[in-house]
Design an enzyme around this catalytic site. Structure first.
Site, PDB file in Angstrom:
ATOM      1  N   TRP A  88       0.865  -1.197   0.000  1.00  0.00           N
ATOM      2  CA  TRP A  88       0.000   0.000   0.000  1.00  0.00           C
ATOM      3  C   TRP A  88       0.892   1.236   0.000  1.00  0.00           C
ATOM      4  O   TRP A  88       2.046   1.170   0.455  1.00  0.00           O
ATOM      5  CB  TRP A  88      -0.938  -0.002   1.213  1.00  0.00           C
ATOM      6  CG  TRP A  88      -0.242   0.056   2.562  1.00  0.00           C
ATOM      7  CD1 TRP A  88       0.122  -1.009   3.336  1.00  0.00           C
ATOM      8  CD2 TRP A  88       0.185   1.238   3.255  1.00  0.00           C
ATOM      9  NE1 TRP A  88       0.751  -0.564   4.479  1.00  0.00           N
ATOM     10  CE2 TRP A  88       0.795   0.811   4.459  1.00  0.00           C
ATOM     11  CE3 TRP A  88       0.119   2.604   3.003  1.00  0.00           C
ATOM     12  CZ2 TRP A  88       1.335   1.703   5.397  1.00  0.00           C
ATOM     13  CZ3 TRP A  88       0.651   3.491   3.935  1.00  0.00           C
ATOM     14  CH2 TRP A  88       1.252   3.039   5.111  1.00  0.00           C
ATOM     15  N   GLU A 171       8.634   1.214   6.529  1.00  0.00           N
ATOM     16  CA  GLU A 171       8.247   2.079   7.655  1.00  0.00           C
ATOM     17  C   GLU A 171       8.036   3.531   7.209  1.00  0.00           C
ATOM     18  O   GLU A 171       7.216   4.248   7.774  1.00  0.00           O
ATOM     19  CB  GLU A 171       9.338   2.044   8.734  1.00  0.00           C
ATOM     20  CG  GLU A 171       9.377   0.762   9.549  1.00  0.00           C
ATOM     21  CD  GLU A 171       8.300   0.723  10.622  1.00  0.00           C
ATOM     22  OE1 GLU A 171       7.750   1.781  10.966  1.00  0.00           O
ATOM     23  OE2 GLU A 171       7.996  -0.385  11.108  1.00  0.00           O
ATOM     24  N   HIS A 174       4.644   5.041   6.913  1.00  0.00           N
ATOM     25  CA  HIS A 174       3.765   5.240   8.079  1.00  0.00           C
ATOM     26  C   HIS A 174       3.668   6.718   8.462  1.00  0.00           C
ATOM     27  O   HIS A 174       2.572   7.261   8.614  1.00  0.00           O
ATOM     28  CB  HIS A 174       4.257   4.414   9.282  1.00  0.00           C
ATOM     29  CG  HIS A 174       4.287   2.943   9.014  1.00  0.00           C
ATOM     30  ND1 HIS A 174       4.803   2.025   9.908  1.00  0.00           N
ATOM     31  CD2 HIS A 174       3.863   2.217   7.952  1.00  0.00           C
ATOM     32  CE1 HIS A 174       4.690   0.812   9.404  1.00  0.00           C
ATOM     33  NE2 HIS A 174       4.131   0.903   8.215  1.00  0.00           N
ATOM     34  N   GLU A 224       8.465  -3.299  17.951  1.00  0.00           N
ATOM     35  CA  GLU A 224       7.505  -3.468  16.850  1.00  0.00           C
ATOM     36  C   GLU A 224       6.170  -3.954  17.390  1.00  0.00           C
ATOM     37  O   GLU A 224       5.115  -3.541  16.913  1.00  0.00           O
ATOM     38  CB  GLU A 224       8.053  -4.452  15.794  1.00  0.00           C
ATOM     39  CG  GLU A 224       9.257  -3.933  15.031  1.00  0.00           C
ATOM     40  CD  GLU A 224       8.930  -2.807  14.053  1.00  0.00           C
ATOM     41  OE1 GLU A 224       8.224  -1.856  14.429  1.00  0.00           O
ATOM     42  OE2 GLU A 224       9.392  -2.874  12.912  1.00  0.00           O
ATOM     43  N   ASP A 256       1.496  -3.851   9.214  1.00  0.00           N
ATOM     44  CA  ASP A 256       2.932  -3.793   8.864  1.00  0.00           C
ATOM     45  C   ASP A 256       3.791  -4.061  10.097  1.00  0.00           C
ATOM     46  O   ASP A 256       4.773  -4.808  10.050  1.00  0.00           O
ATOM     47  CB  ASP A 256       3.319  -2.385   8.376  1.00  0.00           C
ATOM     48  CG  ASP A 256       3.038  -2.170   6.890  1.00  0.00           C
ATOM     49  OD1 ASP A 256       2.554  -3.100   6.235  1.00  0.00           O
ATOM     50  OD2 ASP A 256       3.323  -1.046   6.415  1.00  0.00           O
ATOM     51  N   HIS A 260       6.676  -6.917  10.763  1.00  0.00           N
ATOM     52  CA  HIS A 260       8.050  -6.589  11.183  1.00  0.00           C
ATOM     53  C   HIS A 260       8.385  -7.257  12.520  1.00  0.00           C
ATOM     54  O   HIS A 260       9.496  -7.744  12.725  1.00  0.00           O
ATOM     55  CB  HIS A 260       8.219  -5.063  11.298  1.00  0.00           C
ATOM     56  CG  HIS A 260       8.050  -4.351   9.997  1.00  0.00           C
ATOM     57  ND1 HIS A 260       7.798  -3.010   9.900  1.00  0.00           N
ATOM     58  CD2 HIS A 260       8.109  -4.812   8.711  1.00  0.00           C
ATOM     59  CE1 HIS A 260       7.704  -2.665   8.619  1.00  0.00           C
ATOM     60  NE2 HIS A 260       7.882  -3.743   7.883  1.00  0.00           N
TER      61      HIS A 260
HETATM   62 FE   FE2 Z   1       7.742  -0.454  13.131  1.00  0.00          FE
HETATM   63 FE   FE2 Z   2       5.969   2.143  11.897  1.00  0.00          FE
END
Ligand code: FE2
Ligand code: FE2
Length: 394
Positions: A88, A171, A174, A224, A256, A260
């Site tokens: 995405w 990342e 985000h 995470e 996500d 991770h």
């Molecule tokens: Fe993360």
């Molecule tokens: Fe993140």
């Protein structure tokens, strides 16, 4: 009392005993105890505090161990990444700027209508989460301090380095998405938010990982999962507050984080297989230090307690709490089968006892802190991110 330790001359040699003095269990899920003093130092001097830490604590043999695990990492860690064309992107969730102006404006208006009813406290938490994501350069730097797994060239083909770059690239979406969404909402003071991001990247972070990938990967496993929990909760609250798109955004980011988390958990799981004592000691070491949140040096140029205040709102809204901290530790103990790890040395068994006995101790401390908090008066502070509106901390 703990805070004053950081204003006095540190001991010439930093021993585990000295460390335990400054890393006792805190009742805050976010902070090692001296954060207030760290934040004050950062605010006053505008440089990161220099804690006296061990450095390069990984032995040369163990550096070789990480080299020997490269093909394992290529077949067990790299597959957890997603191909770029299947990922995405922020644009999937944002108003489409290629539309005719009126249609684009309609999409922005709809976004503003959806976010209009979300409470100010919710924005404080979402902003803090977004700012944490935006300090990504610091986290890539941190991982590249780790001996045996760092990216030696900037484009190294070692699977460890390939993971780190691709993880960073995943990342990076985000913060981009959350920041643009918050900007379009019109609810928040972008100037103060942008300043906070600049201060935070400038300040860096100090998770106590000693250039040691054992410690580094224990830290990232925990971290995470913490972000998975936190984004999952902001998703739930967005849905309850009337913004299903923001709920989908936070939920997508959370998934996500979960992927991770799985990668880092697999790495520590492998370390526990090939070096049970080394793995167990690393977990115990990081838990003794407490897992410092990556944005612990957050500052906006005004509030020297910004991180603690943001954390207090997150705790009050149930986005990330002391219970979550204990839950994450319990989850990891179970997931890594720590109670059943065999082949440990005496020191390793002590570490095992310490880690496995920790969740109930944390919960007990938290219960006591909750009791004390109940007796305290409600407290409010002004958040620059919300145009200095006064918001309740507890
Ligand atoms: Fe993360
Ligand atoms: Fe993140």
């Amino acid at each position: 009392m703990q805070a004053s330790l950081f204003f006095t001359k540190p001991p010439s040699k930093w021993t585990p005993h000295h460390r335990s003095l400054t890393h006792n269990l805190s009742t805050s899920p976010f902070s090692i105890l001296p954060i207030r003093s760290q934040t004050i130092i950062a605010a006053v001097s505008a440089t990161s505090p220099q804690l006296l830490r061990h450095q390069h604590s990984l032995s040369p043999e163990k550096v070789e161990l990480f080299k020997s695990l490269e093909s394992w990492a290529a077949s067990n860690v790299l597959p957890l990444l997603k191909p770029v064309d299947q990922c995405w992107q922020p644009q999937h969730f944002l108003p489409d700027p290629t539309l005719p102006t009126l249609d684009f404006n309609d999409q922005v208006k709809a976004l503003r209508a959806r976010t209009a009813e979300l409470p100010d406290e919710y924005f404080v938490v979402l902003i803090g989460d977004m700012i944490t994501e935006e300090a990504l350069p610091t986290y890539e730097t941190m991982i590249n301090t780790l001996d045996g797994v760092r990216d030696e060239t900037g484009a190294s083909q070692s699977p460890w380095a390939m993971w780190t770059r691709a993880w960073t690239a995943e990342e990076n979406r985000h913060g981009d998405l959350l920041k643009t969404y918050l900007y379009l909402s019109g609810r928040v003071d972008m100037l103060m938010i942008e300043r906070t991001i600049q201060y935070l990247i400038k300040a860096g972070m100090d998770p106590g990982t000693e250039n040691n990938p054992y410690l580094g990967f224990v830290y990232t496993s925990f971290q995470e999962r913490a972000t998975f929990v936190s984004h999952g909760n902001t998703a739930r609250l967005a849905k309850e507050g009337g913004d299903p798109i923001l709920a989908r955004i936070c939920g997508t980011i959370a998934s996500d984080e979960k992927r991770h988390e799985n990668a880092y958990i697999r790495i520590v799981e492998k370390l526990l297989q090939v070096d049970p004592t080394g793995g167990m000691l690393a977990i115990a070491d990081m838990m003794r230090k407490k897992i410092t949140m990556p944005a612990h040096l957050m500052y906006d140029g005004q509030d020297p307690h910004l991180f603690e205040n943001f954390s207090a709102v997150a705790q009050r809204l149930g986005v990330y709490t002391a219970d979550d901290y204990a839950d994450i530790l319990e989850f990891l103990i179970e997931r890594w089968g720590l109670e059943k790890v065999e082949g440990l040395t005496g020191e390793g068994r002590d570490a095992q006892d310490f880690v496995c006995g920790l969740p109930p101790r944390i919960r007990k401390l938290q219960e006591r802190a909750d009791e004390r908090a109940k007796k305290m008066k409600p407290q409010s502070v002004k958040f620059s991110w919300m145009f200095n509106k006064e918001l309740r901390l507890r």
